[in-house]
Design a protein around this motif. Structure first.
Motif, mmCIF file in Angstrom:
data_model
loop_
_atom_site.group_PDB
_atom_site.id
_atom_site.type_symbol
_atom_site.label_atom_id
_atom_site.label_comp_id
_atom_site.label_asym_id
_atom_site.label_seq_id
_atom_site.Cartn_x
_atom_site.Cartn_y
_atom_site.Cartn_z
ATOM 1 N N ILE A 51 -19.018 39.516 1.283
ATOM 2 C CA ILE A 51 -18.876 37.949 1.285
ATOM 3 C C ILE A 51 -17.820 36.905 1.605
ATOM 4 N N ALA A 52 -17.999 36.251 2.493
ATOM 5 C CA ALA A 52 -16.445 35.741 2.484
ATOM 6 C C ALA A 52 -16.462 33.999 1.574
ATOM 7 N N TRP A 53 -15.066 33.699 1.170
ATOM 8 C CA TRP A 53 -15.358 32.617 0.240
ATOM 9 C C TRP A 53 -16.102 31.431 0.048
ATOM 10 N N SER A 54 -16.680 31.298 1.638
ATOM 11 C CA SER A 54 -17.648 29.800 1.869
ATOM 12 C C SER A 54 -18.778 30.561 1.578
ATOM 13 N N GLY A 55 -19.382 31.720 1.788
ATOM 14 C CA GLY A 55 -20.536 32.499 1.739
ATOM 15 C C GLY A 55 -21.232 32.717 2.838
ATOM 16 N N GLN A 56 -20.918 32.055 4.082
ATOM 17 C CA GLN A 56 -21.363 31.633 4.954
ATOM 18 C C GLN A 56 -20.507 33.074 6.005
ATOM 19 N N THR A 57 -20.216 33.745 5.944
ATOM 20 C CA THR A 57 -20.437 34.926 6.624
ATOM 21 C C THR A 57 -20.647 36.238 5.676
ATOM 22 N N THR A 58 -20.798 37.160 6.371
ATOM 23 C CA THR A 58 -21.662 37.859 5.470
ATOM 24 C C THR A 58 -21.603 39.353 6.414
ATOM 25 N N THR A 59 -20.698 40.634 6.110
ATOM 26 C CA THR A 59 -20.834 42.086 6.564
ATOM 27 C C THR A 59 -21.711 42.844 6.218
ATOM 28 N N TYR A 60 -22.590 44.103 6.412
ATOM 29 C CA TYR A 60 -23.438 45.041 5.809
ATOM 30 C C TYR A 60 -22.452 46.356 6.391
ATOM 31 N N ALA A 61 -23.049 47.360 5.446
ATOM 32 C CA ALA A 61 -22.584 48.505 6.408
ATOM 33 C C ALA A 61 -23.767 48.825 6.656
ATOM 34 N N ASP A 62 -23.855 49.310 8.090
ATOM 35 C CA ASP A 62 -24.522 49.606 9.381
ATOM 36 C C ASP A 62 -25.949 50.300 8.457
ATOM 37 N N SER A 63 -25.633 50.918 7.570
ATOM 38 C CA SER A 63 -26.949 51.725 6.921
ATOM 39 C C SER A 63 -28.111 50.744 6.655
ATOM 40 N N LEU A 64 -27.471 50.470 5.939
ATOM 41 C CA LEU A 64 -28.473 49.308 4.975
ATOM 42 C C LEU A 64 -28.094 48.234 5.492
ATOM 43 N N LYS A 65 -27.887 47.219 6.480
ATOM 44 C CA LYS A 65 -28.651 46.253 7.133
ATOM 45 C C LYS A 65 -29.924 46.167 6.848
ATOM 46 N N GLY A 66 -30.481 44.960 7.093
ATOM 47 C CA GLY A 66 -31.762 44.653 6.515
ATOM 48 C C GLY A 66 -32.277 44.711 5.329
ATOM 49 N N ARG A 67 -32.271 46.076 4.222
ATOM 50 C CA ARG A 67 -32.688 45.902 3.619
ATOM 51 C C ARG A 67 -31.641 45.695 1.461
ATOM 52 N N PHE A 68 -30.463 45.862 2.521
ATOM 53 C CA PHE A 68 -29.417 44.642 0.826
ATOM 54 C C PHE A 68 -28.895 43.482 1.938
ATOM 55 N N THR A 69 -28.410 42.412 0.854
ATOM 56 C CA THR A 69 -28.332 40.914 1.577
ATOM 57 C C THR A 69 -27.173 40.262 -0.155
ATOM 58 N N ILE A 70 -26.110 40.093 0.785
ATOM 59 C CA ILE A 70 -25.040 40.116 -0.354
ATOM 60 C C ILE A 70 -25.021 38.244 -0.163
ATOM 61 N N SER A 71 -25.253 37.510 -1.999
ATOM 62 C CA SER A 71 -24.871 36.153 -1.813
ATOM 63 C C SER A 71 -24.081 35.527 -2.544
ATOM 64 N N ARG A 72 -23.337 34.578 -2.392
ATOM 65 C CA ARG A 72 -22.536 34.043 -4.283
ATOM 66 C C ARG A 72 -23.087 32.901 -4.358
ATOM 67 N N ASP A 73 -22.930 32.721 -5.778
ATOM 68 C CA ASP A 73 -22.487 30.978 -5.927
ATOM 69 C C ASP A 73 -21.605 30.634 -6.740
ATOM 70 N N ASN A 74 -20.661 29.987 -6.042
ATOM 71 C CA ASN A 74 -19.204 29.558 -6.579
ATOM 72 C C ASN A 74 -19.382 28.954 -7.479
ATOM 73 N N THR A 75 -20.196 28.455 -7.916
ATOM 74 C CA THR A 75 -20.616 27.299 -8.976
ATOM 75 C C THR A 75 -20.417 28.431 -11.001
ATOM 76 N N ARG A 76 -21.036 29.230 -10.319
ATOM 77 C CA ARG A 76 -21.122 30.201 -11.357
ATOM 78 C C ARG A 76 -20.003 30.993 -11.447
ATOM 79 N N ASN A 77 -19.939 30.876 -10.829
ATOM 80 C CA ASN A 77 -18.381 32.834 -10.483
ATOM 81 C C ASN A 77 -19.019 34.357 -10.235
ATOM 82 N N ALA A 78 -20.180 33.713 -9.377
ATOM 83 C CA ALA A 78 -20.961 34.731 -9.348
ATOM 84 C C ALA A 78 -21.057 35.330 -7.956
ATOM 85 N N VAL A 79 -21.580 36.597 -7.898
ATOM 86 C CA VAL A 79 -22.064 37.242 -5.845
ATOM 87 C C VAL A 79 -22.838 38.538 -6.983
ATOM 88 N N TYR A 80 -23.617 38.040 -5.689
ATOM 89 C CA TYR A 80 -25.316 39.051 -5.731
ATOM 90 C C TYR A 80 -25.351 39.962 -5.095
#
Length: 125
Positions: A51-80
């Motif tokens: 996931i990009a620093w802004s959270g606006q762009t993501t990329t996934y392994a093709d085999s995992l698209k649709g089942r896995f979702t990446i996100s982040r919260d920069n106010t918490r220094n956290a990625v999920y």
């Protein structure tokens, strides 16, 4: 020095969902690309998502698209990593990683300079 700590792993059953978290120390998190990788038993580490620093762009392994979702919260220094419909083949140690070059969102592990120690996810059949 950046420190990354993953949490949220565990033993689940096929079809379950799980959310992994990664918290980062330091002042560079909000300017960095973040990624998730995993290492299956007896296999090399593989790319899961990034996931990009802004959270606006993501990329996934093709085999995992649709089942896995990446996100982040920069106010918490956290990625999920939200994982759904888990399968036994998702059993692995999951790592988060930080790439200080925010101009790229890459699946290449060598671009990531900081790594956590990993969290084990085991999916039983």
């Amino acid at each position: 020095q950046v420190q990354l700590v993953e949490s949220g792993g565990g033993l689940v059953q096929t079809g379950d969902s799980l959310r992994l978290s990664c918290t980062a120390s330091g002042h560079t998190f909000s300017e960095s690309t973040m990624g998730w990788f995993r290492q299956l038993p007896g296999k090399e580490r593989e790319f899961v998502a990034a996931i990009a620093w802004s959270g606006q762009t993501t990329t996934y392994a093709d085999s995992l698209k649709g089942r896995f979702t990446i996100s982040r919260d920069n106010t918490r220094n956290a990625v999920y990593l939200q994982m759904k419909n888990l399968k036994p083949e998702d059993t692995a140690v999951y790592y988060c990683a930080q790439d200080d070059n925010r101009s790229r969102i890459s699946p290449v592990a060598s671009y990531y300079s900081s790594w956590g120690h990993g969290t084990q996810v085991t999916v039983s059949s």
